[in-house]
Design an enzyme around this catalytic site. Structure first.
Site, PDB file in Angstrom:
ATOM      1  N   ASP A 150     -45.294  29.708 -22.166  1.00 65.24           N
ATOM      2  CA  ASP A 150     -45.605  28.321 -22.537  1.00 65.24           C
ATOM      3  C   ASP A 150     -45.520  28.222 -24.062  1.00 65.24           C
ATOM      4  O   ASP A 150     -45.561  29.237 -24.762  1.00 65.24           O
ATOM      5  CB  ASP A 150     -47.015  27.931 -22.066  1.00 65.24           C
ATOM      6  CG  ASP A 150     -47.351  26.478 -22.412  1.00 65.24           C
ATOM      7  OD1 ASP A 150     -46.455  25.612 -22.286  1.00 65.24           O
ATOM      8  OD2 ASP A 150     -48.486  26.207 -22.832  1.00 65.24           O
ATOM      9  N   SER A 151     -45.434  26.983 -24.546  1.00 63.74           N
ATOM     10  CA  SER A 151     -45.425  26.787 -25.996  1.00 63.74           C
ATOM     11  C   SER A 151     -46.752  27.255 -26.603  1.00 63.74           C
ATOM     12  O   SER A 151     -46.809  27.575 -27.785  1.00 63.74           O
ATOM     13  CB  SER A 151     -45.217  25.306 -26.318  1.00 63.74           C
ATOM     14  OG  SER A 151     -46.281  24.549 -25.778  1.00 63.74           O
ATOM     15  N   CYS A 156     -44.460  25.525 -18.602  1.00 65.96           N
ATOM     16  CA  CYS A 156     -44.422  24.465 -19.615  1.00 65.96           C
ATOM     17  C   CYS A 156     -43.535  23.357 -19.058  1.00 65.96           C
ATOM     18  O   CYS A 156     -42.363  23.604 -18.729  1.00 65.96           O
ATOM     19  CB  CYS A 156     -43.834  25.025 -20.900  1.00 65.96           C
ATOM     20  SG  CYS A 156     -43.549  23.780 -22.177  1.00 65.96           S
ATOM     21  N   GLU A 174     -54.463  22.410 -29.135  1.00 70.55           N
ATOM     22  CA  GLU A 174     -54.094  23.633 -29.873  1.00 70.55           C
ATOM     23  C   GLU A 174     -54.958  23.804 -31.129  1.00 70.55           C
ATOM     24  O   GLU A 174     -55.277  24.912 -31.521  1.00 70.55           O
ATOM     25  CB  GLU A 174     -52.606  23.596 -30.275  1.00 70.55           C
ATOM     26  CG  GLU A 174     -51.626  23.782 -29.120  1.00 70.55           C
ATOM     27  CD  GLU A 174     -51.435  25.236 -28.687  1.00 70.55           C
ATOM     28  OE1 GLU A 174     -51.319  26.111 -29.553  1.00 70.55           O
ATOM     29  OE2 GLU A 174     -51.408  25.490 -27.460  1.00 70.55           O
ATOM     30  N   HIS A 177     -51.204  22.013 -20.594  1.00 69.28           N
ATOM     31  CA  HIS A 177     -52.389  21.992 -21.467  1.00 69.28           C
ATOM     32  C   HIS A 177     -53.478  21.065 -20.920  1.00 69.28           C
ATOM     33  O   HIS A 177     -54.663  21.265 -21.208  1.00 69.28           O
ATOM     34  CB  HIS A 177     -52.026  21.477 -22.866  1.00 69.28           C
ATOM     35  CG  HIS A 177     -51.398  22.489 -23.780  1.00 69.28           C
ATOM     36  ND1 HIS A 177     -50.150  23.006 -23.564  1.00 69.28           N
ATOM     37  CD2 HIS A 177     -51.861  23.069 -24.928  1.00 69.28           C
ATOM     38  CE1 HIS A 177     -49.858  23.860 -24.547  1.00 69.28           C
ATOM     39  NE2 HIS A 177     -50.884  23.911 -25.379  1.00 69.28           N
ATOM     40  N   CYS A 208     -48.494  18.241 -17.952  1.00 73.84           N
ATOM     41  CA  CYS A 208     -48.420  19.159 -19.094  1.00 73.84           C
ATOM     42  C   CYS A 208     -49.486  20.202 -18.811  1.00 73.84           C
ATOM     43  O   CYS A 208     -50.633  19.857 -18.485  1.00 73.84           O
ATOM     44  CB  CYS A 208     -48.732  18.426 -20.402  1.00 73.84           C
ATOM     45  SG  CYS A 208     -49.011  19.559 -21.784  1.00 73.84           S
TER      46      CYS A 208
HETATM   47  N1  DGL Z   1     -47.859  23.010 -22.000  1.00 69.19           N
HETATM   48  C1  DGL Z   1     -46.678  22.330 -22.439  1.00 69.19           C
HETATM   49  C2  DGL Z   1     -46.161  21.412 -21.341  1.00 69.19           C
HETATM   50  O1  DGL Z   1     -46.510  21.634 -20.178  1.00 69.19           O
HETATM   51  C3  DGL Z   1     -46.909  21.670 -23.763  1.00 69.19           C
HETATM   52  C4  DGL Z   1     -45.671  21.360 -24.521  1.00 69.19           C
HETATM   53  C5  DGL Z   1     -45.875  21.142 -26.004  1.00 69.19           C
HETATM   54  O2  DGL Z   1     -46.006  22.133 -26.706  1.00 69.19           O
HETATM   55  O3  DGL Z   1     -45.875  19.981 -26.437  1.00 69.19           O
HETATM   56  O4  DGL Z   1     -45.398  20.518 -21.551  1.00 69.19           O
END
Ligand code: DGL
Length: 277
Positions: free
Chosen positions: A12-13, A75, A159, A195, A193
């Site tokens: 993931d990011s 992600c 984050e 997150h 998402c």
């Molecule tokens: N967890 C990522 C997603 O599901 C976040 C992406 C981001 O870094 O903006 O899209």
């Protein structure tokens, strides 16, 4: 003798994919897992198609290099913007490897939850703009009306540990209410998402009780279990020592502290550099 050395890779990011990994581990505890968070380059959600593709492919190659034959792109932004090219073009050179995303499993089940046939998607700007949810849901539930709303501030707020402030909560509430304004008939919302489950309690507190919130962890876990049952050749390559390893492109101290704060677990991650970082 067991010579298998292939953990399941998660990418993931940032921290979001950990919400998916946590549910996958509950359902499939026997495997080894390696998690890569590209925290130094998060958020991905506002980046261009080309950049998200480039970063995603770099991270997947890193996980391949570390022995992963199966990588879950946990992600949505990467699943929306990079996955198809990676599966159809890049993987030709890696015949024994598989890369799976998180949007299709969610699209496959969303219609089972809605009675009004009006469903909502909360996601990053990149995911919303790609229209991936609309296109995928149409394949499985053409009768559904799908409404999307982009929440570009949510990932940075999570984050950077700013989501719980008065301002942070205000931004989140405004976005949730905006989605409901588009269609008051929405009875099911996908947290599109990975997150967002990290702030699910707050989202729930804003929404009327009749709305079902779907977070992707349990959905992806069930889908992966079914995938592995259908791909026994791949299962034979997976290692089963129940090990976990965490990689981050940020400082490992920062990563460990944030994982403790967000998920309540103690870990010791490894800092890695990817190409130009
Ligand atoms: N967890 C990522 C997603 O599901 C976040 C992406 C981001 O870094 O903006 O899209």
């Amino acid at each position: 003798m067991c010579s298998r050395k292939s953990p399941i890779g998660f990418f993931d990011s940032g921290y979001g994919g950990l919400t998916v990994l946590s549910d996958v581990r509950k359902m499939l505890p026997e495997y080894d897992y390696v998690y890569l968070g590209d925290n130094a380059r998060a958020p991905y959600g506002t980046r261009s198609f080309e950049v998200v593709y480039e970063y995603t492919w770099e991270c997947i190659k890193e996980l391949f290099h570390r022995g992963c034959d199966l990588v879950i792109v946990a992600c949505n932004t990467s699943s929306a913007k990079a996955l198809r090219t990676i599966q159809q073009v890049n993987l030709i050179e890696y015949p024994g490897k598989r890369v799976l995303g998180v949007i299709r499993p969610s699209a496959e089940v969303i219609g089972n939850y809605s009675k009004t046939n009006h469903v909502g998607i909360l996601a990053t700007e990149g995911t919303v703009r790609s229209n991936s949810y609309l296109l995928e849901i149409e394949k499985f539930f053409p009768e559904l009306y799908v409404y999307q709303h982009a929440c570009p501030l949510w990932v940075p707020l999570i984050e950077n540990n700013e989501y719980d402030s008065k301002e942070g909560r205000g931004f989140i509430k405004k976005d949730v209410l905006k989605l409901l304004e588009i269609s008051p008939s929405i009875d099911t919302i996908v947290l599109g998402c990975t997150h967002y489950p990290l702030i699910q309690d707050y989202i729930e507190s804003i929404l009327p009780k009749n709305i079902t919130i779907l977070s992707q962890g349990p959905i992806v876990a069930a889908s992966l279990k079914s995938y592995l049952l259908r791909h026994t050749w791949l299962v034979k390559k997976l290692s089963t020592q129940q090990n976990m390893h965490f990689l981050t492109t940020e400082s490992s101290q920062v990563f460990d502290a944030n994982v403790k704060r967000l998920l309540g677990i103690e870990i010791q991650s490894e800092h890695i550099k990817i190409n130009t970082i």
